[in-house]
Design an enzyme around this catalytic site. Structure first.
Site, mmCIF file in Angstrom:
data_model
loop_
_atom_site.group_PDB
_atom_site.id
_atom_site.type_symbol
_atom_site.label_atom_id
_atom_site.label_comp_id
_atom_site.label_asym_id
_atom_site.label_seq_id
_atom_site.Cartn_x
_atom_site.Cartn_y
_atom_site.Cartn_z
ATOM 1 N N HIS A 33 0.846 -1.187 0.000
ATOM 2 C CA HIS A 33 0.000 0.000 0.000
ATOM 3 C C HIS A 33 0.887 1.245 0.000
ATOM 4 O O HIS A 33 2.086 1.175 0.323
ATOM 5 C CB HIS A 33 -0.922 -0.005 1.217
ATOM 6 C CG HIS A 33 -2.041 -0.979 1.065
ATOM 7 N ND1 HIS A 33 -2.534 -1.723 2.100
ATOM 8 C CD2 HIS A 33 -2.774 -1.342 -0.028
ATOM 9 C CE1 HIS A 33 -3.518 -2.488 1.664
ATOM 10 N NE2 HIS A 33 -3.663 -2.282 0.380
ATOM 11 N N GLY A 80 -2.404 -1.748 -8.480
ATOM 12 C CA GLY A 80 -3.370 -2.538 -7.725
ATOM 13 C C GLY A 80 -4.822 -2.186 -8.003
ATOM 14 O O GLY A 80 -5.604 -3.042 -8.424
ATOM 15 N N ASP A 85 -3.958 -6.212 -8.534
ATOM 16 C CA ASP A 85 -4.309 -7.187 -7.499
ATOM 17 C C ASP A 85 -5.002 -8.391 -8.133
ATOM 18 O O ASP A 85 -4.743 -9.543 -7.764
ATOM 19 C CB ASP A 85 -5.239 -6.566 -6.445
ATOM 20 C CG ASP A 85 -4.553 -5.499 -5.590
ATOM 21 O OD1 ASP A 85 -3.307 -5.479 -5.552
ATOM 22 O OD2 ASP A 85 -5.273 -4.704 -4.973
ATOM 23 N N ASP A 105 -1.103 -1.455 4.892
ATOM 24 C CA ASP A 105 -1.097 -0.360 5.852
ATOM 25 C C ASP A 105 -2.328 -0.505 6.744
ATOM 26 O O ASP A 105 -3.445 -0.197 6.311
ATOM 27 C CB ASP A 105 -1.115 0.980 5.125
ATOM 28 C CG ASP A 105 -1.097 2.161 6.082
ATOM 29 O OD1 ASP A 105 -0.969 1.954 7.310
ATOM 30 O OD2 ASP A 105 -1.203 3.305 5.600
ATOM 31 N N HIS A 112 -9.781 -0.095 -1.959
ATOM 32 C CA HIS A 112 -10.063 -1.320 -2.727
ATOM 33 C C HIS A 112 -9.939 -2.537 -1.817
ATOM 34 O O HIS A 112 -9.318 -3.537 -2.147
ATOM 35 C CB HIS A 112 -9.170 -1.414 -3.979
ATOM 36 C CG HIS A 112 -7.710 -1.290 -3.708
ATOM 37 N ND1 HIS A 112 -6.868 -2.376 -3.735
ATOM 38 C CD2 HIS A 112 -6.933 -0.231 -3.403
ATOM 39 C CE1 HIS A 112 -5.637 -1.985 -3.453
ATOM 40 N NE2 HIS A 112 -5.655 -0.700 -3.255
ATOM 41 N N ASP A 115 -10.519 -6.047 -3.123
ATOM 42 C CA ASP A 115 -9.396 -6.697 -3.813
ATOM 43 C C ASP A 115 -8.460 -7.373 -2.813
ATOM 44 O O ASP A 115 -7.961 -8.466 -3.056
ATOM 45 C CB ASP A 115 -8.606 -5.682 -4.648
ATOM 46 C CG ASP A 115 -9.455 -5.023 -5.721
ATOM 47 O OD1 ASP A 115 -10.358 -5.690 -6.247
ATOM 48 O OD2 ASP A 115 -9.205 -3.840 -6.025
ATOM 49 N N ARG A 121 -8.279 -14.478 0.262
ATOM 50 C CA ARG A 121 -9.070 -15.695 0.055
ATOM 51 C C ARG A 121 -8.357 -16.646 -0.899
ATOM 52 O O ARG A 121 -8.248 -17.843 -0.632
ATOM 53 C CB ARG A 121 -10.454 -15.335 -0.482
ATOM 54 C CG ARG A 121 -11.372 -16.529 -0.628
ATOM 55 C CD ARG A 121 -12.770 -16.164 -1.065
ATOM 56 N NE ARG A 121 -12.996 -16.000 -2.474
ATOM 57 C CZ ARG A 121 -12.818 -16.937 -3.413
ATOM 58 N NH1 ARG A 121 -12.339 -18.103 -3.092
ATOM 59 N NH2 ARG A 121 -13.093 -16.709 -4.665
#
Length: 144
Positions: A33, A80, A85, A105, A112, A115, A121
């Site tokens: 991030h 990203g 991502d 962060d 997002h 994402d 997951r």
């Protein structure tokens, strides 16, 4: 090899000698991030020798910053929020990513966040190691 799997010659992993042990090239994803990009560059610089023995891919700005700050070769994907991502997620689902280092962060709102949850997951589903901070990133590198 599972049915339906094709062997991509570009993805074949070649063993390399590193002292007394053989090192197999792995593909490592790098994401950070905005407020953690400097930390990612510092981490990559501190572990440059070990990271150089692997194939690195990173989301847009993170990949570019790591490459520029360390001289390492990093395949840069999209930023990203613009799909990087998702590209990393696709690599996980396709079995083309061996580990993910994702400096999140925890003090900032994540525009997002969906994402980030999708990557978490997929990494869990496909059982790849994920590091969210320097300590776990060092443990993942050591395990590779």
């Amino acid at each position: 090899m599972p049915l339906g799997t094709t062997l991509d010659p570009m993805q074949e992993q070649q063993p390399q000698r590193n002292g007394a042990r053989v090192v197999t090239r792995k593909t490592i994803g790098l994401i950070a991030h905005d407020d953690k990009k400097d930390d990612m560059v510092a981490f990559a610089l501190a572990h440059k020798t070990q990271l150089a023995t692997h194939d690195l891919v990173g989301t847009g700005t993170t990949g570019g910053r790591v490459a520029q700050g360390t001289g390492l070769t990093v395949t840069a994907l999209k930023s990203g929020p613009l799909g990087g991502d998702a590209q990393i997620g696709a690599m996980i689902a396709e079995g083309r990513l061996d580990a993910l280092i994702f400096f999140i962060d925890p003090m900032s709102a994540l525009p997002h966040d969906v994402d980030v949850k999708a990557l978490t997951r997929l990494a869990t589903l496909y059982d790849i190691p994920v590091a969210y901070n320097k300590s776990t990133a060092e443990a993942v590198l050591k395990a590779l």
